[in-house]
Design an enzyme around this catalytic site. Structure first.
Site, PDB file in Angstrom:
ATOM      1  CE1 TYR A  10       0.527   1.717   4.288  1.00 22.32           C
ATOM      2  CE2 TYR A  10       0.789  -0.656   4.525  1.00 22.32           C
ATOM      3  CZ  TYR A  10       0.959   0.631   5.019  1.00 22.32           C
ATOM      4  OH  TYR A  10       1.570   0.834   6.236  1.00 22.32           O
ATOM      5  CB  CYS A  11       1.881   3.864  -1.610  1.00 23.11           C
ATOM      6  SG  CYS A  11       1.062   3.697  -3.202  1.00 23.11           S
ATOM      7  CB  THR A  12      -0.041   8.412  -0.538  1.00 20.67           C
ATOM      8  OG1 THR A  12       1.136   8.471   0.251  1.00 20.67           O
ATOM      9  CG2 THR A  12      -0.970   9.558  -0.156  1.00 20.67           C
TER      10      THR A  12
END
Length: 342
Positions: free
Chosen positions: A198-200
């Site tokens: 996951y990331c922003t």
């Protein structure tokens, strides 16, 4: 025809205040092979400037990455422009949880070598051959699976103030560093483990998922829309929120609260705190976490040296930083020997 912003940030700020209009903060990205990024960039600027769109947008041969502020009353017109571009028709828009009219003060559309700086010189993998996208519900199921390794693909100063339950949070300064660390740590589990990332907003994970598939990982997943979309789905579907703290964002808000948990500490005194600031000394501009008490005592500075400098006349401050690199390149974000509790 004007193809760049001529107004200063201060002038733009005044115009926004005078307009008094609601603005929506949003982001989107799309990997797509662009033959002429410069022509695409100029066309976007013409359309978006007319709609008073503000933000930071990177365009490259591999696609587009955009963080924007759009007048709420012009959102439909903005969406019409996007839908008129074949590869952007119905592109997912990550709408912010919290909106701030001054999140962006200029329209900056730049042609870059890549839309995500990854430091890779490997052109043998296809960035569009991505991993499996999962929504918030499926993501929650996956990360409870003992056969899953959950990886935060963001940098240390982002994960420091917020991350998912049981996530691996590499202590890195760049996205590129994470790629090698994760591959090395999981080299014996390329076939049997679920690699969930996951990331922003999803853009880094999408490139990472293609990279890891290229490197032989068989079960690669990414959180679609990143933390931003996850928070929206959790709220709309009344799902369990497995994210603790704040989501770091790359505009003047600096973060969005996803849960009430405060998991970081002031870098100067160690008090529980998760508020990022930039050092008040323009010759430093270091990004760090500072509580209200330290902000008052240090006058918004990261060190006594910087505090002394901001007391000097403006011209003397300007002279001291003349010929030196910009502060946000001079210092690594959130890292400095003056920060006792980092």
């Amino acid at each position: 025809m004007q193809l760049y912003n001529k107004l200063s940030s201060k002038e733009r700020e005044q115009l926004i205040e005078q307009a008094g209009e609601e603005r929506l903060t949003l982001s989107f990205y799309k990997y797509h092979q662009l033959k002429d990024p410069k022509a695409f960039r100029d066309d976007l600027f013409i359309h978006w400037n007319r709609l008073d769109v503000l933000g930071r947008i990177n365009v490259a041969h591999e696609g587009i990455n955009a963080q924007l502020s759009v007048p709420a009353k012009k959102f439909e017109a903005f969406k019409t422009v996007l839908d008129s571009i074949d590869f952007l028709k119905d592109v997912r828009l990550n709408i912010a949880i919290e909106h701030y009219a001054k999140a962006f003060l200029k329209l900056k559309i730049k042609v870059r070598p890549k839309i995500v700086h990854d430091g890779l010189n490997d052109s043998s993998f296809d960035v569009t051959d991505k991993g499996v996208h999962v929504d918030a519900m499926k993501f929650n199921e996956l990360i409870e699976d003992p056969n899953t390794v959950l990886v935060d693909m963001r940098n240390h100063y982002e994960s420091e103030i917020g991350h998912f339950k049981n996530a691996v949070t590499p202590d890195v300064d760049t996205f590129r560093q994470s790629l090698d660390i994760i591959e090395e740590d999981l080299k014996d589990h390329k076939e049997d483990k679920n690699l969930v990332m996951y990331c922003t907003g999803g853009i880094r994970c999408e490139k990472a998922s293609a990279y890891y598939k290229h490197k032989g990982f068989k079960k690669v997943y990414q959180l679609e829309g990143g933390i931003i979309e996850y928070a929206r789905q959790v709220k709309d579907q009344n799902l369990e929120n497995k994210f603790f703290g704040k989501n770091f964002v790359f505009d003047d808000r600096r973060s969005e609260k996803i849960s009430d948990d405060v998991i970081a500490q002031c870098h100067q005194c160690g008090k529980t705190c998760d508020t990022h600031v930039n050092c008040a000394n323009d010759g430093c501009h270091l990004l760090f976490i500072q509580c209200e008490d330290c902000a008052k005592m240090m006058e918004g500075c990261c060190s006594t040296d910087c505090k002394d400098i901001i007391q000097l006349p403006y011209e003397e401050q300007k002279r001291l930083r003349s010929g030196r690199p910009a502060g946000n390149r001079k210092f690594k974000k959130g890292r400095s020997p003056v920060l006792k509790f980092k």
